[in-house]
Motif scaffolding. Structure first.
Motif, PDB file in Angstrom:
ATOM      1  N   ALA A 143      -4.561   4.966   2.735  1.00  0.00           N
ATOM      2  CA  ALA A 143      -3.790   3.829   2.223  1.00  0.00           C
ATOM      3  C   ALA A 143      -4.459   3.374   0.930  1.00  0.00           C
ATOM      4  O   ALA A 143      -5.673   3.198   0.887  1.00  0.00           O
ATOM      5  CB  ALA A 143      -3.770   2.691   3.229  1.00  0.00           C
ATOM      6  N   ASP A 144      -3.669   3.200  -0.106  1.00  0.00           N
ATOM      7  CA  ASP A 144      -4.175   2.746  -1.401  1.00  0.00           C
ATOM      8  C   ASP A 144      -3.309   1.576  -1.840  1.00  0.00           C
ATOM      9  O   ASP A 144      -2.098   1.699  -1.947  1.00  0.00           O
ATOM     10  CB  ASP A 144      -4.097   3.878  -2.417  1.00  0.00           C
ATOM     11  CG  ASP A 144      -4.668   3.506  -3.773  1.00  0.00           C
ATOM     12  OD1 ASP A 144      -5.005   2.326  -4.000  1.00  0.00           O
ATOM     13  OD2 ASP A 144      -4.776   4.417  -4.612  1.00  0.00           O
ATOM     14  N   ASP A 145      -3.955   0.440  -2.117  1.00  0.00           N
ATOM     15  CA  ASP A 145      -3.168  -0.746  -2.480  1.00  0.00           C
ATOM     16  C   ASP A 145      -2.881  -0.843  -3.979  1.00  0.00           C
ATOM     17  O   ASP A 145      -2.277  -1.806  -4.435  1.00  0.00           O
ATOM     18  CB  ASP A 145      -3.820  -2.025  -1.964  1.00  0.00           C
ATOM     19  CG  ASP A 145      -5.123  -2.369  -2.659  1.00  0.00           C
ATOM     20  OD1 ASP A 145      -5.520  -1.654  -3.606  1.00  0.00           O
ATOM     21  OD2 ASP A 145      -5.738  -3.367  -2.262  1.00  0.00           O
ATOM     22  N   GLY A 146      -3.305   0.179  -4.745  1.00  0.00           N
ATOM     23  CA  GLY A 146      -2.958   0.219  -6.159  1.00  0.00           C
ATOM     24  C   GLY A 146      -3.819  -0.645  -7.060  1.00  0.00           C
ATOM     25  O   GLY A 146      -3.687  -0.595  -8.279  1.00  0.00           O
ATOM     26  N   THR A 147      -4.721  -1.426  -6.506  1.00  0.00           N
ATOM     27  CA  THR A 147      -5.557  -2.291  -7.334  1.00  0.00           C
ATOM     28  C   THR A 147      -6.785  -1.572  -7.844  1.00  0.00           C
ATOM     29  O   THR A 147      -7.455  -2.057  -8.752  1.00  0.00           O
ATOM     30  CB  THR A 147      -6.027  -3.535  -6.554  1.00  0.00           C
ATOM     31  OG1 THR A 147      -6.877  -3.121  -5.479  1.00  0.00           O
ATOM     32  CG2 THR A 147      -4.842  -4.331  -6.034  1.00  0.00           C
ATOM     33  N   SER A 174       0.821  -1.202   0.000  1.00  0.00           N
ATOM     34  CA  SER A 174       0.000   0.000   0.000  1.00  0.00           C
ATOM     35  C   SER A 174       0.856   1.254   0.000  1.00  0.00           C
ATOM     36  O   SER A 174       1.935   1.282   0.585  1.00  0.00           O
ATOM     37  CB  SER A 174      -0.908   0.026   1.233  1.00  0.00           C
ATOM     38  OG  SER A 174      -1.841  -1.012   1.176  1.00  0.00           O
ATOM     39  N   THR A 175       0.342   2.291  -0.664  1.00  0.00           N
ATOM     40  CA  THR A 175       0.964   3.601  -0.657  1.00  0.00           C
ATOM     41  C   THR A 175       0.201   4.461   0.330  1.00  0.00           C
ATOM     42  O   THR A 175      -1.033   4.523   0.285  1.00  0.00           O
ATOM     43  CB  THR A 175       0.889   4.240  -2.062  1.00  0.00           C
ATOM     44  OG1 THR A 175       1.563   3.392  -2.984  1.00  0.00           O
ATOM     45  CG2 THR A 175       1.519   5.610  -2.074  1.00  0.00           C
ATOM     46  N   LEU A 176       0.925   5.119   1.239  1.00  0.00           N
ATOM     47  CA  LEU A 176       0.299   5.983   2.230  1.00  0.00           C
ATOM     48  C   LEU A 176       0.483   7.435   1.842  1.00  0.00           C
ATOM     49  O   LEU A 176       1.565   7.835   1.410  1.00  0.00           O
ATOM     50  CB  LEU A 176       0.912   5.754   3.611  1.00  0.00           C
ATOM     51  CG  LEU A 176       0.786   4.366   4.197  1.00  0.00           C
ATOM     52  CD1 LEU A 176       1.496   4.303   5.553  1.00  0.00           C
ATOM     53  CD2 LEU A 176      -0.662   3.967   4.353  1.00  0.00           C
ATOM     54  N   THR A 177      -0.580   8.227   1.987  1.00  0.00           N
ATOM     55  CA  THR A 177      -0.494   9.670   1.801  1.00  0.00           C
ATOM     56  C   THR A 177      -1.141  10.331   3.007  1.00  0.00           C
ATOM     57  O   THR A 177      -2.152   9.844   3.523  1.00  0.00           O
ATOM     58  CB  THR A 177      -1.199  10.138   0.508  1.00  0.00           C
ATOM     59  OG1 THR A 177      -2.548   9.675   0.514  1.00  0.00           O
ATOM     60  CG2 THR A 177      -0.487   9.616  -0.718  1.00  0.00           C
TER      61      THR A 177
END
Length: 80
Positions: A60-64, A25-28
């Motif tokens: 949190a974004d897991d990119g899917t 996951s990408t956190l911002t």
């Protein structure tokens, strides 16, 4: 997670994400009131620069494209 942050001080943003299927996951992180407490470019530090409340939101974004999650914390910056 919430609390007081004094003008001129910083706090570290600590977030742990566990994705059910193991996707990275990408956190911002963002502040609802950056004139009171902006978030650092790395998204890991909140600094008190003005007075008043701000809400910190970490996403949190897991990119899917199928799921995102968000957590918020409210801080009040006070005179020390």
């Amino acid at each position: 997670m919430a609390g007081d942050l004094y003008g001129g001080s910083t706090t570290t943003v600590a977030v742990t994400v566990s994705d059910a299927d193991g996707d990275e996951s990408t956190l911002t992180a963002s502040s609802s009131n950056p004139s009171v407490a902006p978030v650092s470019a790395s998204g890991q530090t909140l600094t008190g620069v003005g007075l008043g409340p701000t809400t910190l939101t970490v996403r949190a974004d897991d990119g899917t494209g199928t799921g995102t999650a968000a957590a918020t914390a409210t801080y009040t910056v006070r005179v020390h």
